[in-house]
Scaffold this active site. Sequence first.
Site, PDB file in Angstrom:
ATOM      1  N   HIS A 454       0.833  -1.200   0.000  1.00  0.00           N
ATOM      2  CA  HIS A 454       0.000   0.000   0.000  1.00  0.00           C
ATOM      3  C   HIS A 454       0.870   1.254   0.000  1.00  0.00           C
ATOM      4  O   HIS A 454       0.688   2.161  -0.802  1.00  0.00           O
ATOM      5  CB  HIS A 454      -0.930   0.002   1.211  1.00  0.00           C
ATOM      6  N   CYS A 831      -5.482   2.917 -17.479  1.00  0.00           N
ATOM      7  CA  CYS A 831      -5.239   3.723 -16.290  1.00  0.00           C
ATOM      8  C   CYS A 831      -4.631   2.924 -15.151  1.00  0.00           C
ATOM      9  O   CYS A 831      -4.623   3.362 -14.015  1.00  0.00           O
ATOM     10  CB  CYS A 831      -6.514   4.430 -15.844  1.00  0.00           C
TER      11      CYS A 831
END
Length: 876
Positions: A454, A831
Site C-alpha cells: 500500500h 489507467c
Amino acid sequence: MAKWVYLFSEGNATMRNLLGGKGANLAEMTNLGLPVPQGFTITTEACTQYYEDGRQINDEIQSQIMEHIEKMEEITGKKFGDKENPLLVSVRSGARASMPGMMDTILNLGLNEEVVDVLSAKSGNPRWAWDCYRRFIQMFSDVVMEVGKKYFEELIDKMKAEKGVTQDVDLTAEDLKDLAGQFKAEYKEKIGADFPTDPKEQLMEAIKAVFRSWDNPRANVYRRDNDIPYSWGTAVNVQMMAFGNMGETSGTGVAFTRDPATGENKLMGEFLMNAQGEDVVAGVRTPQKIDQLREVMPEVYEQFVGITKKLEDHYRDMQDMEFTIEDKHLYMLQTRNGKRTAQAALKIACDLVDEGKISEQEAVAMIDPRNLDTLLHPQFDAKALKEAKAAAKALAASPGAACGKIVFTAEDAKAWNAKGEKVVLVRLETSPEDIEGMKASQGILTVRGGMTSHAAVVARGMGTCCVSGCSEIAMDEANKKFTLAGKEYHEGDWISLDGSTGNIYDGQIPTVDAAIAGEFGRIMAWADKFRTLKVRTNADTPADAKKARELGAEGIGLCRTEHMFFEGDRIDAFREMICSDTVEEREAALEKILPVQQGDFEKLYEALEGNPVTIRFLDPPLHEFVPTEEEDIKKLADAQGKTVEAIKTIIEGLKEFNPMMGHRGCRLTVTYPEIAKMQTKAIIRAAINVSKAHPEWTIKPEIMIPLIGEVKELKYVKDIVVKTADAEIKAAGSALEYEVGTMIEIPRAALTADEIAKEAEFFCFGTNDLTQMTYGFSRDDAGKFLDAYYDAKIFENDPFAKLDQTGVGKLMEMSIKLGKATRPELHVGICGEHGGDPSSVEFCHKIGLDYVSCSPFRVPIARLAAAQAAIKDSRN
Ligand code: ADP
Ligand code: MG
Ligand code: MG
C-alpha cells in the site's frame, strides 16, 4: 551449418544482436581502420545454445572456436603456448545491451611458467611477464573457479607489507614470481587440482565461465531492473592482449567524449601508466586526468583525441571508450554509447541537434524515459550526500529524497505538517486511512511490505519518496520509537530517506527541489510533436491535477472518487453512509457528501480547463472505510443514534473472505443505487456550473463504471446514471453532453467486449485488476512468491509493473477489436500503473489505444515513451 564465431573483420555495428555490443563495436572500429587488437567473437546464439545443451559447448561450436584460434594466430603472427612468439588473449563478455561490470573478464590468458620464461627472455622485462601471470591466475581463479578475489588480495597485501612497499608497481619481478607461486598453491588448495597450463584448455574454461556468468545473480537482478530479456544471452570476445603494464611507456585508461554527469562537451577521462585492465577504476593508484596525457605522451594524446572525435561523429552519440598504450602504441579496446545522468542525457541530445549531428527525432529516441524519473523529484544536495553514510538500506519503493522529523502516526504527520514541520512518517505498514498523513510527509518509511505494498503504490502515485520493507527496524509503535543499526530513534529525531536507492540516513541531509530546466522542456516539446498517443493522468485531487497539467497531462484518465472521502470530516459522513440500516438513513448521509463531492469535481474541471476528465464511481469494498479505533466507532454510533454494538455488528457484516473479488465496484451500485445517483448529481452539477463560468471550455463529463463483467450489469447501472443525469440537465436547462463508459478489468468484460460496447461509450483498461484477475493472484500477495518465480525463471518481471503483453495484452487487443466492431467511435485508454511504464506504453501505442493515464510524476516519462513508440513505428 550455423556460424557461431566471427572474426572482428567479419562483423559490424549493426550486428549487435548477434555479436553483442562490445563485439559489434570492436568489429566496427576494425572496419574504421582504428588500432584494435584483433580477435573473434562467439555469438550470443552460441550462449543460448550452451544453455539449451545443458550448459555445455557442443562439438560444432568447439570446432569453430578452434578454427578461429588458428585464424587469429595467422592474423597476429603469434601462437598459443609458442616458444618464440606466444599469444596472450583476453576473454570478455558482451551482451546486446551493455551491462557494465555485471559479467567477468579474464586477461593474459595463455600463460604458464614456460611462456612466462619466453616472454621474460624476449622482452628483457621479467617483471612484466610475472605481473601478467599473477594477474591471470588471480582472474582465472576468481572468474572461472570462483575461488574469490579476497584470498589473492590478502596475499598481495602480505607481500607488500613484507617488502615494505605500498603499491603493486613497487613489487619486483622476484616478488611477483613468488606471488604467482603462492597463488597457484592457493588455487590447488581451494580447487584440489593444479592450475591449468594448456592455453586451449584455459580458453575453453574461460569461455564457459563467461556463458555461465550470464546467469549469475548480479546479472539477473540488473536485467530485471533494466528490462533486458534473459533469452538474449551474451557473446564472448577473444582478443589479443595489448599490454599497459610493460613499464613507464605503457598505460591504460578510460574516457568519455562528453561529461557523463553534466553533458558538457569536453573530453573527460583518466589513465594510469604501467597498469592494466581495471586498475584505473579499481582505485589501486590515483589515476591522472586525461589532459595530462598531453604532457606524458603528446603524440599518443593527439592520436587519441583524433580517434575520440572520429568515433563520436561516427556513432553520433557520446562515446565511452577504453584504451591501452603498449610501449607508446595506442590500442582501442572498447567504445560504446556512454551511460549518463538524466541531466546529461538531455543536454547531450540537445547539443547534438544544435551541432547538426542528429535530428530532433533521434534526440527524442536516444533518451531513456526511465531516467527522467530522477529529474522529477526532490534530490539530496550532492555534496552533503557524499559525506553521509547510510544507516540501512531497504526497498527503493518510490523515488525522490526526503528529510524530516520522525513521526509515527498519520495524525501526527498532519498535525506537525500544519505547524510547518517537515516530517517523515515511519510505520510498520500503511493503510488507506493514512493517506492524508502520507501526503503531509516528505517521505514514508515502512518496516513491512514490498514494492507493491500500500505504502509503495500510494507513494508512487503521490510522487512522494518511500522506502519500504526495512525489516532491520525493531519497531515500537506504541511507545513511538524504533531501533535501527544500534541506534534508538524517537519522535522528532531527524531522518533522511533516498527513495531512489532505498538508503536510510541518520540525521539531516538537505534536499533541493527538482527543476524542469530548459533542455528538458525542449526534448518534451519535440516528443509531443512526434507522438500520437495522448497522455492523461490519474489524479484524485485538484492539486494532483494541477501538478499533472504542469507536467503536460492532457486530461484525467482516472479520478478515484474514494480518495476524496478521506480528508477532514468527510470520512464521518461517509462512514454514516456505510453504516446505514435503511435507504433513508443512507440517503441522508449521502446528502451531506453530495455538496462536498460536487465542490471537488468543480475544482477538477477548473484545473483541467476543458480537457477531458474521467471520473470513476466508488470502487473499493466498503469495509476499507469503516473505523477500527474504539473512539471512532463510538463517535459514529453517537452520530447515528446507534449503539456501539450495533455499529460493530454492521462492521462485522461487511467483512469479506476475498474483498478483492467481493462486494465492490459496480456491485455497490446494484445494491445501493443511491450512491450512484449522488455521484452522478455531483458530477453533472459540477460540470454545468463550471461550463457556465467558462463557456470557452467544452466540458463533457466521462463517467466510468468500475468492475463490469456483464453487459446487463453495465446497462443496469447506466440506466440509473442516465436517468439521474438527464433530469439534472433538464432541470438546469443546460445542453451539457456526457459519456458513460467502463473499466475493462475483469477478463469476462474483455471476452465480451462486443456486448459491453453496446452500452459503453469508452473503455479504460484497469490493468492492475486485469492483471490480478487474469493471473488469479493478488498484487498485495505477489511479493511472497515473486522472488522464487524470478529465480526459477518463470517470470522475468513483476507483471504489476510491466504489462504482461502475452496474456493481459492479448485480452486488451481483443477488447479493442471487439469493442470497435460494435462502436467504431469508442475511445480507449489505460489507467493501471502500467500507463507510466515505457515498454507498456509502447505496447499501448501498438495496439491502438487513444491514451495512457498515469500518476502525475510519470506523465513526462509517458510522453517520451509514446513519442519513441511513434518514431519506432514510422521507421518500420
Ligand atoms: P567490462 O565490460 O566490465 O568493462 P572488459 O571486457 O571491457 O570488461 O574488460 C575489463 C578491462 O580489461 C578493461 O579495462 C579493458 O580495457 C581491459 N581489457 C580487455 N581486453 C583487453 C585486451 N585485449 N588488452 C588489454 N586490456 C584489455
Ligand atoms: Mg569495458
Ligand atoms: Mg480496479
